[in-house]
Design a protein around this motif. Sequence first.
Motif, PDB file in Angstrom:
ATOM      1  N   LYS A 151       0.789  -1.102  -0.002  1.00 17.32           N
ATOM      2  CA  LYS A 151       0.178   0.107   0.111  1.00 17.32           C
ATOM      3  C   LYS A 151       0.864   1.083  -0.064  1.00 17.32           C
ATOM      4  CE  LYS A 151      -3.071   2.322   3.297  1.00 17.32           C
ATOM      5  NZ  LYS A 151      -3.277   2.636   4.846  1.00 17.32           N
ATOM      6  N   LEU A 152       0.683   2.181  -0.798  1.00 11.90           N
ATOM      7  CA  LEU A 152       1.312   3.571  -0.900  1.00 11.90           C
ATOM      8  C   LEU A 152       0.479   4.730  -0.370  1.00 11.90           C
ATOM      9  CD1 LEU A 152       4.184   4.370  -2.242  1.00 11.90           C
ATOM     10  CD2 LEU A 152       2.729   5.299  -3.998  1.00 11.90           C
ATOM     11  N   ARG A 153       1.355   5.302   0.402  1.00  9.89           N
ATOM     12  CA  ARG A 153       0.383   6.382   1.393  1.00  9.89           C
ATOM     13  C   ARG A 153       1.316   7.601   1.499  1.00  9.89           C
ATOM     14  NH1 ARG A 153       2.260   6.977   6.370  1.00  9.89           N
ATOM     15  NH2 ARG A 153       2.610   4.936   7.354  1.00  9.89           N
ATOM     16  N   ASP A 154       0.877   8.812   1.659  1.00 11.84           N
ATOM     17  CA  ASP A 154       1.666   9.929   2.078  1.00 11.84           C
ATOM     18  C   ASP A 154       2.252   9.548   3.299  1.00 11.84           C
ATOM     19  OD1 ASP A 154       1.589  12.185  -0.016  1.00 11.84           O
ATOM     20  OD2 ASP A 154      -0.730  11.421   0.200  1.00 11.84           O
ATOM     21  N   ALA A 155       3.558   9.977   3.734  1.00 12.84           N
ATOM     22  CA  ALA A 155       4.212   9.872   4.919  1.00 12.84           C
ATOM     23  C   ALA A 155       3.654  10.891   5.956  1.00 12.84           C
ATOM     24  CB  ALA A 155       5.605  10.034   4.796  1.00 12.84           C
ATOM     25  N   GLN A 156       3.661  10.253   7.435  1.00  6.08           N
ATOM     26  CA  GLN A 156       3.434  11.249   8.382  1.00  6.08           C
ATOM     27  C   GLN A 156       4.767  11.598   9.015  1.00  6.08           C
ATOM     28  OE1 GLN A 156       0.506   8.600  10.547  1.00  6.08           O
ATOM     29  NE2 GLN A 156      -0.651   8.568   8.829  1.00  6.08           N
ATOM     30  N   ARG A 157       4.544  12.363  10.145  1.00  6.96           N
ATOM     31  CA  ARG A 157       5.866  13.040  10.655  1.00  6.96           C
ATOM     32  C   ARG A 157       6.202  11.677  11.681  1.00  6.96           C
ATOM     33  NH1 ARG A 157       7.883  17.722  12.972  1.00  6.96           N
ATOM     34  NH2 ARG A 157       8.838  17.624  14.992  1.00  6.96           N
ATOM     35  N   THR A 158       5.418  10.752  12.196  1.00 11.05           N
ATOM     36  CA  THR A 158       5.778   9.788  12.951  1.00 11.05           C
ATOM     37  C   THR A 158       6.540   8.645  12.140  1.00 11.05           C
ATOM     38  OG1 THR A 158       3.643   8.577  12.452  1.00 11.05           O
ATOM     39  CG2 THR A 158       3.918   9.926  14.609  1.00 11.05           C
ATOM     40  N   ASP A 159       6.540   8.826  10.744  1.00  7.55           N
ATOM     41  CA  ASP A 159       7.240   7.832  10.039  1.00  7.55           C
ATOM     42  C   ASP A 159       8.784   8.447   9.732  1.00  7.55           C
ATOM     43  OD1 ASP A 159       5.127   6.592   9.548  1.00  7.55           O
ATOM     44  OD2 ASP A 159       4.271   7.715   7.797  1.00  7.55           O
ATOM     45  N   VAL A 160       9.045   9.562  10.205  1.00  9.47           N
ATOM     46  CA  VAL A 160      10.371  10.092   9.724  1.00  9.47           C
ATOM     47  C   VAL A 160      11.437   9.150  10.382  1.00  9.47           C
ATOM     48  CG1 VAL A 160      11.889  12.080  10.100  1.00  9.47           C
ATOM     49  CG2 VAL A 160       9.486  12.405   9.230  1.00  9.47           C
ATOM     50  N   PRO A 161      11.505   9.047  11.453  1.00  4.96           N
ATOM     51  CA  PRO A 161      12.684   7.978  12.000  1.00  4.96           C
ATOM     52  C   PRO A 161      12.911   6.752  11.024  1.00  4.96           C
ATOM     53  CG  PRO A 161      11.502   8.879  13.793  1.00  4.96           C
ATOM     54  CD  PRO A 161      10.683   9.097  12.679  1.00  4.96           C
ATOM     55  N   THR A 162      11.689   6.196  10.855  1.00  8.06           N
ATOM     56  CA  THR A 162      12.017   4.906   9.534  1.00  8.06           C
ATOM     57  C   THR A 162      12.467   5.260   8.517  1.00  8.06           C
ATOM     58  OG1 THR A 162       9.901   3.941  10.908  1.00  8.06           O
ATOM     59  CG2 THR A 162      10.567   3.098   9.168  1.00  8.06           C
ATOM     60  N   ILE A 163      11.847   6.200   7.963  1.00  2.00           N
ATOM     61  CA  ILE A 163      12.485   6.939   6.551  1.00  2.00           C
ATOM     62  C   ILE A 163      13.894   7.197   6.803  1.00  2.00           C
ATOM     63  CG2 ILE A 163      12.057   8.670   4.885  1.00  2.00           C
ATOM     64  CD1 ILE A 163       9.064   8.801   5.583  1.00  2.00           C
ATOM     65  N   VAL A 164      14.497   7.739   7.741  1.00  2.00           N
ATOM     66  CA  VAL A 164      15.742   8.269   7.924  1.00  2.00           C
ATOM     67  C   VAL A 164      16.646   7.009   7.918  1.00  2.00           C
ATOM     68  CG1 VAL A 164      17.624   9.477   9.304  1.00  2.00           C
ATOM     69  CG2 VAL A 164      15.298  10.422   8.895  1.00  2.00           C
ATOM     70  N   ARG A 165      16.258   5.979   8.731  1.00  2.00           N
ATOM     71  CA  ARG A 165      17.062   4.984   9.016  1.00  2.00           C
ATOM     72  C   ARG A 165      17.102   4.012   7.547  1.00  2.00           C
ATOM     73  NH1 ARG A 165      14.250   4.320  13.871  1.00  2.00           N
ATOM     74  NH2 ARG A 165      12.507   3.073  12.943  1.00  2.00           N
ATOM     75  N   MET A 166      15.925   4.088   6.585  1.00  2.00           N
ATOM     76  CA  MET A 166      16.114   3.607   5.281  1.00  2.00           C
ATOM     77  C   MET A 166      16.938   4.315   4.516  1.00  2.00           C
ATOM     78  SD  MET A 166      12.388   2.421   4.758  1.00  2.00           S
ATOM     79  CE  MET A 166      12.347   1.600   3.234  1.00  2.00           C
ATOM     80  N   LEU A 167      17.118   5.565   4.576  1.00  2.00           N
ATOM     81  CA  LEU A 167      17.917   6.491   3.987  1.00  2.00           C
ATOM     82  C   LEU A 167      19.463   6.280   4.216  1.00  2.00           C
ATOM     83  CD1 LEU A 167      16.236  10.017   4.069  1.00  2.00           C
ATOM     84  CD2 LEU A 167      16.300   8.232   2.193  1.00  2.00           C
ATOM     85  N   ALA A 168      19.573   5.714   5.462  1.00  2.00           N
ATOM     86  CA  ALA A 168      20.972   5.512   5.874  1.00  2.00           C
ATOM     87  C   ALA A 168      21.302   4.047   5.741  1.00  2.00           C
ATOM     88  CB  ALA A 168      21.049   5.719   7.649  1.00  2.00           C
ATOM     89  N   ASP A 169      20.755   3.406   5.197  1.00  2.00           N
ATOM     90  CA  ASP A 169      20.638   1.868   5.272  1.00  2.00           C
ATOM     91  C   ASP A 169      21.610   1.238   3.832  1.00  2.00           C
ATOM     92  OD1 ASP A 169      20.813  -0.926   6.035  1.00  2.00           O
ATOM     93  OD2 ASP A 169      18.799  -1.420   5.010  1.00  2.00           O
ATOM     94  N   ASP A 170      22.609   2.031   3.735  1.00  2.00           N
ATOM     95  CA  ASP A 170      23.953   1.585   2.759  1.00  2.00           C
ATOM     96  C   ASP A 170      24.845   2.479   2.982  1.00  2.00           C
ATOM     97  OD1 ASP A 170      23.357   3.903   1.251  1.00  2.00           O
ATOM     98  OD2 ASP A 170      22.315   3.044  -0.176  1.00  2.00           O
ATOM     99  N   GLU A 171      26.116   2.058   2.227  1.00  2.00           N
ATOM    100  CA  GLU A 171      27.221   2.841   2.327  1.00  2.00           C
ATOM    101  C   GLU A 171      27.327   4.317   2.247  1.00  2.00           C
ATOM    102  OE1 GLU A 171      31.491   2.671   0.474  1.00  2.00           O
ATOM    103  OE2 GLU A 171      30.559   0.712   0.849  1.00  2.00           O
ATOM    104  N   LEU A 172      26.516   4.675   1.268  1.00  6.19           N
ATOM    105  CA  LEU A 172      26.246   6.143   0.789  1.00  6.19           C
ATOM    106  C   LEU A 172      25.473   6.798   1.881  1.00  6.19           C
ATOM    107  CD1 LEU A 172      26.678   5.958  -2.903  1.00  6.19           C
ATOM    108  CD2 LEU A 172      26.327   8.144  -2.154  1.00  6.19           C
ATOM    109  N   GLY A 173      24.479   6.317   2.042  1.00  3.47           N
ATOM    110  CA  GLY A 173      23.396   7.001   3.069  1.00  3.47           C
ATOM    111  C   GLY A 173      23.973   7.158   4.674  1.00  3.47           C
ATOM    112  N   ALA A 174      24.812   5.952   4.842  1.00  2.00           N
ATOM    113  CA  ALA A 174      25.347   5.978   6.328  1.00  2.00           C
ATOM    114  C   ALA A 174      26.436   7.254   6.359  1.00  2.00           C
ATOM    115  CB  ALA A 174      26.059   4.415   6.588  1.00  2.00           C
ATOM    116  N   ALA A 175      26.931   7.401   5.051  1.00  2.00           N
ATOM    117  CA  ALA A 175      27.967   8.555   5.388  1.00  2.00           C
ATOM    118  C   ALA A 175      27.251  10.004   5.200  1.00  2.00           C
ATOM    119  CB  ALA A 175      29.029   8.669   4.085  1.00  2.00           C
TER     120      ALA A 175
END
Length: 150
Positions: free
Chosen positions: A2-26
Motif C-alpha cells: 500500500k502506498l500512502r503519504d508519509a506522516q511525521r511519525t514515519d520520519v525516523p523509519t524513513i531516515v533509517r532507510m536512507l542510511a541503510d547503505d554505504e552512501l546513506g550511512a555517510a
Amino acid sequence: MKLRDAQRTDVPTIVRMLADDELGAAREKIEDPLPQGYYAAFEAIEADPNNRLLVAELDGEIIGTLQLTFIPGLSRVGAEHAQIEAVRIASHLRGKGFGKQLIAAVIDIIRKRGCAIVQLSSSNSRTDAHRFYQQLGFATSHVGMKLILQ
C-alpha cells in the motif's frame, strides 16, 4: 503493498532507510532524538503542494519510501515534469519486486497528473540501481552534476 503519504511519525523509519547503505550511512545522522532538520524538511515537503513524501507499507510495516516533486516548466509547451528522489526499499526485502511495484505506482500518479516526463538521478556508484531503472524503461539521457554546499 500500500502506498500512502508519509506522516511525521514515519520520519525516523524513513531516515533509517536512507542510511541503510554505504552512501546513506555517510550522509545521514541516526541519533535519538533525530536532528530537527529532518522534521523541518518533512514539514516543508508536507506544506508544498508540488512535493510528496511517500511510504510503501506491507502488513503495516514501512518497506519503502521516495520523494516525488512536480516541477512546472516552460519547456515542452509548458509541460510539468516529475522528479523522483531518495528511493529506498528495506534492505531485507530488496530483489523481491517491491521496488518495481513502488515505481509503477508512482508513475501511475505522475501520469494521472498529466506530467510529460518523469526523471530521477542516481549516484554513479549505484550500478545495481541503474540496471533496475533501465529495466523499468528509464534511459540514461543526461549528465547530472552537483555542487555540494554543506
